[in-house]
Design a protein around this motif. Structure first.
Motif, short mmCIF file in Angstrom:
data_model
loop_
_atom_site.label_atom_id
_atom_site.label_comp_id
_atom_site.label_asym_id
_atom_site.label_seq_id
_atom_site.Cartn_x
_atom_site.Cartn_y
_atom_site.Cartn_z
N GLY A 130 40.91 33.84 46.18
CA GLY A 130 40.41 34.85 45.27
C GLY A 130 40.47 36.23 45.89
O GLY A 130 41.10 36.45 46.93
N THR A 131 39.82 37.18 45.27
CA THR A 131 39.74 38.54 45.77
C THR A 131 38.28 38.86 46.07
O THR A 131 37.37 38.15 45.59
CB THR A 131 40.26 39.54 44.73
OG1 THR A 131 39.37 39.53 43.59
CG2 THR A 131 41.67 39.16 44.27
N PRO A 132 38.00 39.90 46.84
CA PRO A 132 36.59 40.25 47.08
C PRO A 132 35.81 40.42 45.79
O PRO A 132 34.64 39.99 45.70
CB PRO A 132 36.69 41.56 47.87
CG PRO A 132 38.00 41.47 48.58
CD PRO A 132 38.92 40.76 47.62
N GLU A 133 36.44 41.02 44.77
CA GLU A 133 35.75 41.25 43.52
C GLU A 133 35.51 39.96 42.75
O GLU A 133 34.42 39.72 42.22
CB GLU A 133 36.54 42.24 42.65
CG GLU A 133 36.70 43.63 43.25
CD GLU A 133 37.73 43.69 44.37
OE1 GLU A 133 37.68 44.66 45.16
OE2 GLU A 133 38.58 42.76 44.46
N SER A 134 36.55 39.09 42.70
CA SER A 134 36.40 37.86 41.92
C SER A 134 35.40 36.91 42.58
O SER A 134 34.60 36.26 41.89
CB SER A 134 37.76 37.17 41.74
OG SER A 134 38.25 36.64 42.96
N VAL A 135 35.43 36.82 43.91
CA VAL A 135 34.50 35.92 44.61
C VAL A 135 33.07 36.42 44.45
O VAL A 135 32.13 35.63 44.26
CB VAL A 135 34.89 35.80 46.09
CG1 VAL A 135 33.83 35.03 46.88
CG2 VAL A 135 36.24 35.10 46.22
N ALA A 136 32.87 37.72 44.52
CA ALA A 136 31.52 38.28 44.37
C ALA A 136 30.94 37.98 42.99
O ALA A 136 29.72 37.83 42.83
CB ALA A 136 31.54 39.78 44.61
N ALA A 137 31.81 37.84 41.98
CA ALA A 137 31.34 37.66 40.60
C ALA A 137 31.15 36.20 40.22
O ALA A 137 30.62 35.91 39.13
CB ALA A 137 32.33 38.31 39.64
N LEU A 138 31.56 35.24 41.06
CA LEU A 138 31.47 33.83 40.68
C LEU A 138 30.02 33.38 40.56
O LEU A 138 29.18 33.70 41.40
CB LEU A 138 32.19 32.97 41.72
CG LEU A 138 33.72 33.11 41.77
CD1 LEU A 138 34.29 32.35 42.96
CD2 LEU A 138 34.36 32.65 40.47
N THR A 139 29.75 32.61 39.51
CA THR A 139 28.41 32.09 39.26
C THR A 139 28.37 30.59 39.53
O THR A 139 29.41 29.94 39.68
CB THR A 139 27.99 32.34 37.81
OG1 THR A 139 28.85 31.56 36.93
CG2 THR A 139 28.14 33.81 37.43
N ARG A 140 27.17 30.05 39.56
CA ARG A 140 27.02 28.61 39.74
C ARG A 140 27.70 27.86 38.60
O ARG A 140 28.31 26.81 38.80
CB ARG A 140 25.55 28.22 39.82
CG ARG A 140 25.32 26.74 40.13
CD ARG A 140 23.85 26.44 40.34
NE ARG A 140 23.65 25.06 40.79
CZ ARG A 140 23.55 24.02 39.96
NH1 ARG A 140 23.62 24.21 38.64
NH2 ARG A 140 23.40 22.79 40.44
N GLU A 141 27.63 28.40 37.40
CA GLU A 141 28.29 27.76 36.26
C GLU A 141 29.81 27.73 36.45
O GLU A 141 30.47 26.74 36.11
CB GLU A 141 27.95 28.50 34.97
CG GLU A 141 28.51 27.87 33.71
CD GLU A 141 27.96 26.47 33.46
OE1 GLU A 141 28.70 25.65 32.86
OE2 GLU A 141 26.82 26.18 33.85
N ASP A 142 30.37 28.78 37.02
CA ASP A 142 31.81 28.79 37.32
C ASP A 142 32.17 27.67 38.29
O ASP A 142 33.22 27.02 38.15
CB ASP A 142 32.22 30.13 37.94
CG ASP A 142 32.06 31.30 36.98
OD1 ASP A 142 32.16 31.09 35.76
OD2 ASP A 142 31.83 32.42 37.47
N LEU A 143 31.30 27.43 39.27
CA LEU A 143 31.57 26.38 40.25
C LEU A 143 31.46 25.00 39.63
O LEU A 143 32.24 24.10 39.96
CB LEU A 143 30.61 26.52 41.43
CG LEU A 143 30.68 27.87 42.17
CD1 LEU A 143 29.65 27.91 43.29
CD2 LEU A 143 32.08 28.13 42.71
#
Length: 452
Positions: free
Chosen positions: A181-194
């Motif tokens: 990912g990117t710094p921005e995309s990783v920072a935005a990931l939520t538990r629901e995304d996981l």
């Protein structure tokens, strides 16, 4: 259902001659319908288990890059009723080893367990696969680790060159996106995304299984169903095939460093292409054979332009290409590229010699049996064969395929498949006297010069 194939491998035993070791590959189908390959070995009370799930980070939503990678990093950070600390303590008490890794095409699970603790270790691994906790504190800890890696990558010329090369070659296809990912995309990931990434990446219809060690086919079948029975049956569609999208040329990406790093490549061959083995031998001669390769001889030994240069023939699940890499001082990179281009053209026009072919065959057939060194490496090879669609007999047939390559065949493949005009270089650094043939395909983040 159990099918058996007996195979004999020849192993070099120093200078004393050749020792022969037999392995028996059994095709096992679990009661739940999951297929596996097994090599029984009851000499040591230990089993190595390898699982591969097709899809990997290629299943990332383009708006949630890095989700599958972050999810994979959390599989051993707590499961079921156990938080991360309790999970690690339980694993250590069982003297079991689990590792989880993910790439663009596959998610890999490796397990090593003692026979006396096998059932308990399998229960623990099942929890990690089917019921990971994704606790907020664990998410933030692993997210921080990923972000640290991403920050380091943005200061690493080799990683920057790789990112630029793959993005330019494959564009919006998953091969063109960063696995982490990117710094921005990783920072935005939520538990629901996981949770969604977990459900998409770990499915029973896309798993390949191999086991080697102290376990019977019946017990392996039961263990597989125990491990995987709670996972979803199917997942989202896998990515499509993509052509290698670069034509001949050079991209130069400015980066403040005294040494430039380059990746270079051209279209390659599918793993099932009739010319694959000839190309494989050819690559060894060109750049895959270490100090004996032509590129190492011409670029390093004769001219001292680099510490190392290598090439590899890469048949991925959805793309195939020839790739190479090197690093050179800024004032030498232009000459190094000129030599590589010249050698690419010479091998295409002149081919190789019988002496080169014989030496390549000797090395490639001699090193292959050495890969089967222990339960873990054998299990890894077997599951890789399944992913590639190779038959069980390949482990004994492979060297015969190498030996069957003729000088006429390898030189025909050199003339038809090695394309100097298609060779593309991506260079990160400040190479002197090297003008780009094309505009850079990506814009790198603002970089900070390394501290002196």
């Amino acid at each position: 259902m159990i099918r058996t194939l007996s195979l004999t491998l020849a192993f070099c035993a120093g200078f004393a001659g050749v020792a022969r070791a037999e392995i028996e590959i059994e095709e096992v189908t679990s009661p739940g319908g999951i297929e596996a390959w097994l090599v029984e070995d009851h000499t040591i009370p230990f089993t190595a288990l390898e699982l591969r799930f097709e899809g990997g980070t290629g299943l990332d939503d383009p708006e949630r890059l890095g989700a599958v990678n972050l999810m994979t990093g959390l599989l051993e950070e707590g499961a079921g009723e156990m938080d991360a600390r309790a999970f690690q303590a339980a694993r250590e008490d069982l003297a079991a080893s689990f590792s989880f890794d993910v790439g663009t095409d596959t998610l890999r699970v490796s397990a090593r367990m003692l026979s006396e603790n096998r059932d308990a270790a399998a229960d623990l691994l099942r929890a990690a696969l089917a019921a990971p906790r994704f606790d907020p504190v664990a998410i933030e800890r692993v997210r921080g680790q990923v972000q640290s890696i991403l920050a380091q990558d943005e200061q690493n010329p080799r990683r920057l060159a790789s990112r630029a090369f793959y993005e330019a070659a494959f564009g919006d296809h998953p091969y063109g996106r960063p696995d982490n990912g990117t710094p921005e995309s990783v920072a935005a990931l939520t538990r629901e995304d996981l949770l969604e990434a977990h459900e998409a990446a770990l499915t029973r219809d896309r798993v390949h299984v191999a086991a080697v060690g102290d376990i019977t086919p019946e017990k392996l079948g039961a263990l597989i169903d125990e491990l995987l029975g709670d996972l979803p049956q199917t997942g989202p569609d896998l990515p499509d095939h993509v052509d290698f999208g670069l034509t001949g040329g050079i991209d130069v990406i400015d980066y403040p460093t005294p040494q430039s790093t380059a990746l270079f490549g051209q279209p390659g061959l599918k793993r099932d292409d009739p010319d694959f083995f000839a190309a494989y031998v050819l690559n060894h001669i060109l750049g895959g054979g270490g100090f004996e390769s032509r590129l190492m001889t011409e670029v390093r030994e004769k001219r001292g332009l680099t510490y190392g240069v290598s090439t590899d023939l890469v048949p991925l699940e959805n793309a195939e290409f020839w790739i190479g890499s090197l690093a050179s001082a800024n004032d030498k990179m232009a000459q190094a590229i000129e030599v590589i281009r010249d050698q690419w053209a010479r091998i295409a026009s002149e081919g190789v010699t019988q002496q080169e072919l014989d030496a390549a065959k000797t090395y490639l057939t001699g090193e292959y049996p050495l890969r089967f060194d222990g339960n873990g490496p054998i299990a890894d090879i077997l599951v890789g064969m399944q992913l590639t669609g190779l038959p069980k007999s390949y482990v004994t047939e492979r060297n015969a395929f190498i030996e069957a390559v003729t000088l006429e065949e390898v030189n025909r493949v050199a003339a038809e498949r090695v394309d100097p005009q298609a060779l593309h270089f991506v260079v990160v650094g400040r190479p002197e006297g090297l003008e780009p043939d094309t505009a850079p395909r990506i814009t790198l983040p603002e970089v900070v010069p390394p501290a002196e």
